[in-house]
Design an enzyme around this catalytic site. Structure first.
Site, PDB file in Angstrom:
ATOM      1  N   LYS A 183      37.445  52.089  40.509  1.00 51.51           N
ATOM      2  CA  LYS A 183      38.711  51.801  39.789  1.00 51.51           C
ATOM      3  C   LYS A 183      38.625  51.592  38.379  1.00 51.51           C
ATOM      4  O   LYS A 183      38.302  50.294  38.048  1.00 51.51           O
ATOM      5  CB  LYS A 183      39.828  50.789  40.337  1.00 51.51           C
ATOM      6  N   GLY A 236      35.517  41.757  34.586  1.00 53.47           N
ATOM      7  CA  GLY A 236      37.067  41.504  33.744  1.00 53.47           C
ATOM      8  C   GLY A 236      37.275  40.234  33.390  1.00 53.47           C
ATOM      9  O   GLY A 236      36.387  39.465  33.515  1.00 53.47           O
ATOM     10  N   SER A 237      38.496  39.936  33.427  1.00 50.86           N
ATOM     11  CA  SER A 237      38.943  38.663  33.081  1.00 50.86           C
ATOM     12  C   SER A 237      38.931  37.673  34.179  1.00 50.86           C
ATOM     13  O   SER A 237      38.962  38.182  35.379  1.00 50.86           O
ATOM     14  CB  SER A 237      40.323  38.848  32.321  1.00 50.86           C
ATOM     15  N   GLY A 241      39.835  37.842  38.050  1.00 49.15           N
ATOM     16  CA  GLY A 241      38.809  37.571  39.013  1.00 49.15           C
ATOM     17  C   GLY A 241      39.703  36.618  40.102  1.00 49.15           C
ATOM     18  O   GLY A 241      39.267  36.629  41.347  1.00 49.15           O
ATOM     19  N   GLU A 258      31.911  39.422  37.040  1.00 48.01           N
ATOM     20  CA  GLU A 258      31.225  39.331  35.797  1.00 48.01           C
ATOM     21  C   GLU A 258      32.456  39.106  35.139  1.00 48.01           C
ATOM     22  O   GLU A 258      33.219  40.128  34.702  1.00 48.01           O
ATOM     23  CB  GLU A 258      30.552  40.650  35.435  1.00 48.01           C
ATOM     24  N   CYS A 292      31.894  40.633  26.477  1.00 43.09           N
ATOM     25  CA  CYS A 292      32.314  39.587  27.188  1.00 43.09           C
ATOM     26  C   CYS A 292      31.221  38.321  26.800  1.00 43.09           C
ATOM     27  O   CYS A 292      31.683  37.240  26.743  1.00 43.09           O
ATOM     28  CB  CYS A 292      31.655  39.838  28.844  1.00 43.09           C
ATOM     29  N   GLU A 393      39.271  32.918  25.368  1.00 44.05           N
ATOM     30  CA  GLU A 393      38.632  33.931  24.961  1.00 44.05           C
ATOM     31  C   GLU A 393      39.464  34.990  24.259  1.00 44.05           C
ATOM     32  O   GLU A 393      40.851  35.439  24.796  1.00 44.05           O
ATOM     33  CB  GLU A 393      38.027  34.815  26.272  1.00 44.05           C
TER      34      GLU A 393
HETATM   35  P1  NAP Z   1      41.052  42.734  33.081  1.00 36.85           P
HETATM   36  O1  NAP Z   1      42.455  42.614  32.416  1.00 36.85           O
HETATM   37  O2  NAP Z   1      40.901  41.632  33.957  1.00 36.85           O
HETATM   38  O3  NAP Z   1      40.906  44.141  33.876  1.00 36.85           O
HETATM   39  C1  NAP Z   1      39.794  44.653  34.404  1.00 36.85           C
HETATM   40  C2  NAP Z   1      40.078  45.531  35.490  1.00 36.85           C
HETATM   41  O4  NAP Z   1      40.930  44.796  36.605  1.00 36.85           O
HETATM   42  C3  NAP Z   1      40.765  46.646  35.029  1.00 36.85           C
HETATM   43  O5  NAP Z   1      40.521  47.831  35.679  1.00 36.85           O
HETATM   44  C4  NAP Z   1      42.159  46.171  35.633  1.00 36.85           C
HETATM   45  O6  NAP Z   1      43.166  47.172  35.623  1.00 36.85           O
HETATM   46  C5  NAP Z   1      42.129  45.693  36.923  1.00 36.85           C
HETATM   47  N1  NAP Z   1      43.009  44.783  37.399  1.00 36.85           N
HETATM   48  C6  NAP Z   1      44.198  44.280  36.619  1.00 36.85           C
HETATM   49  N2  NAP Z   1      44.798  43.673  37.586  1.00 36.85           N
HETATM   50  C7  NAP Z   1      44.135  43.570  38.695  1.00 36.85           C
HETATM   51  C8  NAP Z   1      44.655  42.937  40.122  1.00 36.85           C
HETATM   52  N3  NAP Z   1      45.764  42.285  40.303  1.00 36.85           N
HETATM   53  N4  NAP Z   1      43.827  43.478  41.129  1.00 36.85           N
HETATM   54  C9  NAP Z   1      42.770  44.386  41.015  1.00 36.85           C
HETATM   55  N5  NAP Z   1      42.321  44.906  39.640  1.00 36.85           N
HETATM   56  C10 NAP Z   1      43.150  44.312  38.744  1.00 36.85           C
HETATM   57  O7  NAP Z   1      40.257  42.834  31.998  1.00 36.85           O
HETATM   58  P2  NAP Z   1      40.165  43.620  30.635  1.00 36.85           P
HETATM   59  O8  NAP Z   1      41.152  43.222  29.759  1.00 36.85           O
HETATM   60  O9  NAP Z   1      40.063  45.168  30.983  1.00 36.85           O
HETATM   61  O10 NAP Z   1      38.682  43.550  30.023  1.00 36.85           O
HETATM   62  C11 NAP Z   1      38.330  42.436  29.226  1.00 36.85           C
HETATM   63  C12 NAP Z   1      37.797  41.177  30.016  1.00 36.85           C
HETATM   64  O11 NAP Z   1      36.725  41.613  30.802  1.00 36.85           O
HETATM   65  C13 NAP Z   1      37.400  40.154  29.149  1.00 36.85           C
HETATM   66  O12 NAP Z   1      37.756  38.874  29.907  1.00 36.85           O
HETATM   67  C14 NAP Z   1      35.912  40.386  29.196  1.00 36.85           C
HETATM   68  O13 NAP Z   1      35.141  39.170  28.666  1.00 36.85           O
HETATM   69  C15 NAP Z   1      35.450  40.786  30.507  1.00 36.85           C
HETATM   70  N6  NAP Z   1      34.224  41.285  30.527  1.00 36.85           N
HETATM   71  C16 NAP Z   1      33.275  40.821  31.331  1.00 36.85           C
HETATM   72  C17 NAP Z   1      31.867  41.350  31.425  1.00 36.85           C
HETATM   73  C18 NAP Z   1      30.812  40.825  32.143  1.00 36.85           C
HETATM   74  O14 NAP Z   1      29.677  41.562  32.308  1.00 36.85           O
HETATM   75  N7  NAP Z   1      30.693  39.487  32.535  1.00 36.85           N
HETATM   76  C19 NAP Z   1      31.560  42.529  30.698  1.00 36.85           C
HETATM   77  C20 NAP Z   1      32.791  43.166  29.912  1.00 36.85           C
HETATM   78  C21 NAP Z   1      33.868  42.831  30.016  1.00 36.85           C
HETATM   79  P3  NAP Z   1      44.132  47.720  34.413  1.00 36.85           P
HETATM   80  O15 NAP Z   1      43.102  48.461  33.572  1.00 36.85           O
HETATM   81  O16 NAP Z   1      45.260  48.530  34.969  1.00 36.85           O
HETATM   82  O17 NAP Z   1      44.536  46.528  33.635  1.00 36.85           O
END
Ligand code: NAP
Ligand code: MG
Length: 490
Positions: A183, A236-237, A241, A258, A292, A393
């Protein structure tokens, strides 16, 4: 410049080796953040589509894919790398249009990273090893372990590095013998859809890699709740998570996370400042701060603080901010209007809390930038550790510049965070290096460098930055179960 792929079927889902319409028939827009224009409409997958994709992944896991030997899996992963290399211009163009990263950066270091990573995973397919164990109690009992693929993987990724993030999930899953339902993030699905086609062309059987685009609350949530998904690999966030852990309880599926960070980057007065200035600046402004492990808390020893921060500000101001497709661009836009609003609101929160901007701080609206979501490198001074901008963040090109006096003090303040993903130390003093390498609570400590990645080196978080490791030979372990076999030959 419009990739040929956009003329075909990006608005469909890729399930069981075929393009299919979403059950709801609904679509949503994906926008180019460099100019605010709609690139394409993307299929909004939902529960029914996730059910279909998981069923296809299960059939492939138990059928065609289970008959591939490790050597054959390695072969198709290497073939996939070859095809990604062949089509990298198109894939990088899709990513640059979709999320704004500079095309030059994607095609330079990005290409090397993506291909190196996938070839490394191909190698892992033939390193899966069990053990023979000398039985403690019996001389007539053969005990050994075998490593088996976990099964169907739900992979959920963010938008800041779409192709790379997808490969970090699909690569080790394929090496282990798992199948995948991916996804992508709603803001950047295009390269993942093209990747699905390339998987088929590489000879990976139908159903092994499925891509269901859609929103997190619908497609994402359905995947995390699905009782026939064996593991969720999430990037993701931390807020999402946490929801994923809750959604996983139905079948106690495995989860690796992650997540985000608020990483400290520590510069001592004895550092090679000519290296530390660009290193620290790109460690936070690179990819427009949408990284991230970005070094967003820049601790600088007080005796060099003013000079160092002035040099970082000059470096930041010299970076060319612009359209991701412009070859001169070094810093692209943030990914969306929503992300722009979020970063601007954090800048306002910082000002309200008493921080001051040393550089940047306002949206860029000059000629050529007004319709995109552009922000300049932004530096906050007068930051207290308890401010929200120092704790949360932001995920934009914003850094908190913080002076410190002693190593004891900086060690304590660096660790005073709920996150623990990256960290940096700039010094020529080997005792400081080893002390902080030991005491910083984070998954990566970069010394005299920042945000360097290698497929052979594990990456992941402590604390709210998540658990599980990506990269390193142990990455494939995250996709394997251990079975113990007891043979009594008495
Ligand atoms: P996000 O809002 O957590 O979204 C990540 C993914 O999860 C997206 O595909 C999102 O879909 C999906 N999602 C949202 N709500 C969900 C739910 N209830 N159940 C299942 N999946 C769901 O993060 P983002 O804004 O896309 O990315 C930024 C975050 O990612 C930051 O916190 C960043 O630090 C983190 N990140 C971490 C790493 C690492 O390796 N540690 C690398 C890159 C980024 P939608 O697209 O529809 O929202
Ligand atoms: Mg987009």
């Amino acid at each position: 410049m419009r990739p040929a792929f956009l003329g075909q079927a990006p608005k469909q889902l890729f399930i069981d080796g075929k393009w299919v319409q979403p059950a709801s028939g609904e679509t949503f827009e994906t926008v180019n953040p460099s100019n605010g224009q709609v690139i394409a409409r993307i299929a909004a997958g939902g529960t029914q589509d996730i059910n279909d994709a998981v069923a296809a992944a299960r059939r492939a896991f138990e059928g065609s894919w289970s008959r591939f030997t490790p050597y054959e899996r390695q072969g198709v992963i290497l073939k996939l790398a070859e095809l990604i290399d062949r089509d990298f211009d198109e894939l990088s163009l899709l990513d640059s249009m979709d999320m704004g990263a500079p095309l030059s950066r994607l095609r330079g270091p990005g290409r090397k990273r993506a291909l190196g990573r996938l070839r490394f995973y191909a190698g892992l397919a033939t390193t899966i090893i069990g053990h023979t164990i000398e039985n403690s109690a019996s001389r007539e009992m053969l005990t050994y372990t075998v490593r088996e693929p976990i099964g169907v993987i739900g992979a959920i990724i963010p938008w800041n590095a779409p192709l790379t993030s997808a490969l970090w999930k699909i690569g080790p899953a394929l090496a282990a013998g798992c199948t995948v339902v991916l996804k992508p993030a709603e803001q950047a699905s295009l390269s993942c859809l093209r990747l699905a086609e390339l998987c088929m062309e590489a000879g990976i059987p139908a159903g092994v890699v499925n891509v269901v685009t859609g929103l997190g609350e619908s497609a994402g949530a359905a995947l995390t709740q699905h009782l026939d998904v064996d593991k969720i690999a999430f990037t993701g966030s931390h807020l999402v998570g946490q929801k994923i852990i809750q959604a996983s309880v139905g079948n106690l599926k495995r989860v690796t996370l992650e997540l985000g960070g608020k990483s400290p980057d520590i510069v001592f007065a004895d550092a090679d400042l000519d290296k530390a200035v660009p290193g620290a600046a790109m460690g936070v402004f690179g990819n427009t701060g949408q990284v991230c492990c970005a070094g967003t808390r820049l601790f600088v020893e007080r005796s060099i603080y003013d000079e160092f921060i002035e040099r970082v500000a000059n470096f930041g101001n010299s970076l060319v901010v612009g359209d991701g497709l412009d070859p001169k661009t070094q810093i692209g836009p943030v990914v969306s209007q929503e992300q722009l609003d979020r970063v601007l609101s954090y800048i306002q929160i910082g000002l309200d809390e008493g921080a001051t901007t040393i550089a940047g701080g306002a949206r860029l609206t000059e000629e050529g930038l007004s319709s995109g979501y552009f922000l300049p490198p932004t530096i906050f001074g007068n930051v207290r550790d308890d401010m929200r901008v120092a704790r949360e963040e932001i995920f934009g090109p914003v850094v908190c510049a913080i002076p410190f006096d002693t190593i004891d003090e900086v060690e304590r303040r660096a660790n005073a965070t709920q996150f623990g993903l990256g960290s940096g130390v700039w010094t020529r003093d080997v005792t400081k290096v080893h002390r902080l390498a030991k005491t910083i609570k984070a998954g990566s400590v970069w010394v005299n460098c920042y945000n360097v990645m290698d497929p052979a080196v594990p990456f992941g978080g402590y604390k709210l930055s998540g658990y599980g490791r990506e990269g390193g030979v142990e990455h494939v372990d995250e996709y394997l179960n251990t079975k113990s076999v007891w043979v009594n030959y008495a």
